[in-house]
Design a protein around this motif. Sequence first.
Motif, mmCIF file in Angstrom:
data_model
loop_
_atom_site.group_PDB
_atom_site.id
_atom_site.type_symbol
_atom_site.label_atom_id
_atom_site.label_comp_id
_atom_site.label_asym_id
_atom_site.label_seq_id
_atom_site.Cartn_x
_atom_site.Cartn_y
_atom_site.Cartn_z
ATOM 1 N N ALA A 1 -2.072 12.433 -6.058
ATOM 2 C CA ALA A 1 -1.864 11.582 -4.881
ATOM 3 C C ALA A 1 -2.479 12.250 -3.656
ATOM 4 N N ARG B 1 5.006 5.553 -5.245
ATOM 5 C CA ARG B 1 5.025 5.665 -6.712
ATOM 6 C C ARG B 1 4.022 6.706 -7.184
ATOM 7 N N ALA B 2 2.863 6.736 -6.534
ATOM 8 C CA ALA B 2 1.839 7.710 -6.925
ATOM 9 C C ALA B 2 2.358 9.125 -6.699
ATOM 10 N N LYS C 1 2.985 1.731 -3.171
ATOM 11 C CA LYS C 1 2.201 2.324 -4.261
ATOM 12 C C LYS C 1 2.003 3.812 -4.016
ATOM 13 N N ALA C 2 1.816 4.182 -2.747
ATOM 14 C CA ALA C 2 1.652 5.612 -2.437
ATOM 15 C C ALA C 2 2.915 6.377 -2.829
ATOM 16 N N VAL D 1 -3.506 10.613 0.009
ATOM 17 C CA VAL D 1 -2.189 10.168 0.464
ATOM 18 C C VAL D 1 -1.559 11.288 1.304
ATOM 19 N N ARG E 1 0.826 -1.209 0.000
ATOM 20 C CA ARG E 1 0.000 0.000 0.000
ATOM 21 C C ARG E 1 0.863 1.263 0.000
ATOM 22 N N TRP E 2 1.850 1.323 0.895
ATOM 23 C CA TRP E 2 2.668 2.534 0.975
ATOM 24 C C TRP E 2 3.695 2.617 -0.140
ATOM 25 N N ASP F 1 4.697 9.958 -9.401
ATOM 26 C CA ASP F 1 4.021 10.040 -10.694
ATOM 27 C C ASP F 1 3.233 11.342 -10.818
#
Lengths: 289, 234
Positions: free
Chosen positions: A179, A170-171, A167-168, A184, A164-165, A174
Amino acid sequence: MTLMDFLNFHLVPGIVLGSIYAVGAIGITLVFGILRFAHFAHGDMATLGAFIALALVTAGIDPWRALPIAMAVMAVVAIGVDKLFYDYLKARPKIVTVMASLGVALMLRAVVQVVFGVDPRTYASGIVRPDDYFGILLRDRELYTLAAVVLIVIGLTLFLRHSRWGKAMRAMSDNPDLARLSGVDNRKVTMLTWAIVGALCAASGFMLGINNELHSMMGWQVLLPMFAAAILGGVGRVEGAVLGGLIVGIAEEMSIFILPAQYKAATAFVLLLLILLVRPRGLLNGKVL
Amino acid sequence: MALLDMKDVRGGYGDADVLHGVSMRVGEREIVVIVGPNGAGKSTAMKSVFGLLTVRGGSIVFDGEDITGWAPDRIVQRGICYVPQVDNVFREMTVHENFEMGAFLRRGDLSAAYDRIYGLFPDLKAKRRNLAGDLSGGQRQMVAMGRALMLDPKLLLLDEPTAGLSPKYMEQIFQITRDVRDAGVSILLVEQHAKQALAFCDRGYVLATGANRHEGSGQALLADREVAEMFLGG
Ligand SMILES: Nc1ncnc2c1ncn2[C@@H]1O[C@H](COP(=O)(O)OP(=O)(O)OP(=O)(O)O)[C@@H](O)[C@H]1O
Ligand SMILES: [Mg+2]
């Protein structure tokens, strides 16, 4: 020169050096991608990590056992540096933070010099003979270095892909605005990023130290090749940093075929210039700088 | 009582105000459209609801609670989700990961939420492992809407979801917007395709230079001569 000589005296050292650069470059690329600035204190954080491991070794802990402890300590140190310095500057233009990181670099180095002195040190003394693996000569420390780098890269990749974190993170790299809109918490991602970056710094510093020697300028001297590796691979790309690290490391060890040995350090600089001219987003299409 | 009630909102990005008193209401299960010329402050009005701008006057009440000046993450948790006009997907993440990020604040079993999203956007099911940045403009817009819907909002803010899309995709996006409304979500929509949007919305507002100019039902605005001449190209 025989093929085996080429492998043993140029390619293998290049790969070992390159994987150490890779670990440093991953940290640089994470800071670049998520926090969006060039972190010039990266090398000196690596130095500090290496010397923290030295302190543990001096206290009687086996070097490879000292590594994870040093990584954990540097994770906390990196979070602390962020809270003490960079965090205050986050609303200012990024160049201010870049300059502050240069100051942090000098400060960390001064701490190392005051506490540990300026003379070269080693984790273990004495000459280690390499073992022969089907003609390839490898010392244990080189084997362990490669294994540790592979573990770190696999672990980090799994974390970024599936947790989960991760991906956060990467978000945030990005599309930071989106985000935040998705809920986030920027502060948590920043802390987590520094924890990972600090640990990676300690790992790269330790591996530099165990494969050669420790001195207070060791991290500063590898800052350029590590930046070159991160930019070569593409800013923000972990796989790119690994690829870039290996290329820079191998190129440095090969450079003696065309350049006098004292110009080895210029290899990274030349690679950096070339990639910025030819493909500024790096091999794997990272962010535009 | 309206779900969203903006009263006389003033504010902007730096020191200068962009909004000089904007008032808007969105009722339960209503599609409300904002139209107006470029630079009128349509996006800015939407951002003010979402806490993305310094509001210097007026009030924004959502679901009976004054949310003026709240941070976006808190507003998200109250049930407003927002699809920005540009950069509204995570380009380097897969379609499915975009939806996961949309649900970042939700815990527990999300399979029903995913089923619902892929039901609304069946085309995306086959593309769930593709990077959002590799999709066509229309599909990317669907990913953006899907991401925002993952939190099951009460109010969805859509900023020009059909900009640059073919008529086919525009129809599809409008149809999905109606479907979402029919599922119980109120919608505030900024649209450049003013005629089409006014034809299908419940009510509309015309903004110009940061202030309300006209308001009324979609049909009434379409029939208004001044609106037609000034904003709908005759
Ligand atoms: N991030 C920003 N910082 C400063 N000023 C901005 C920003 N975004 C918009 N503005 C200014 O605010 C005014 C209103 O812009 P806004 O984007 O709200 O218009 P809009 O009605 O959405 O236009 P469009 O139809 O082009 O999307 C414009 O004058 C614009 O220049
Ligand atoms: Mg706009």
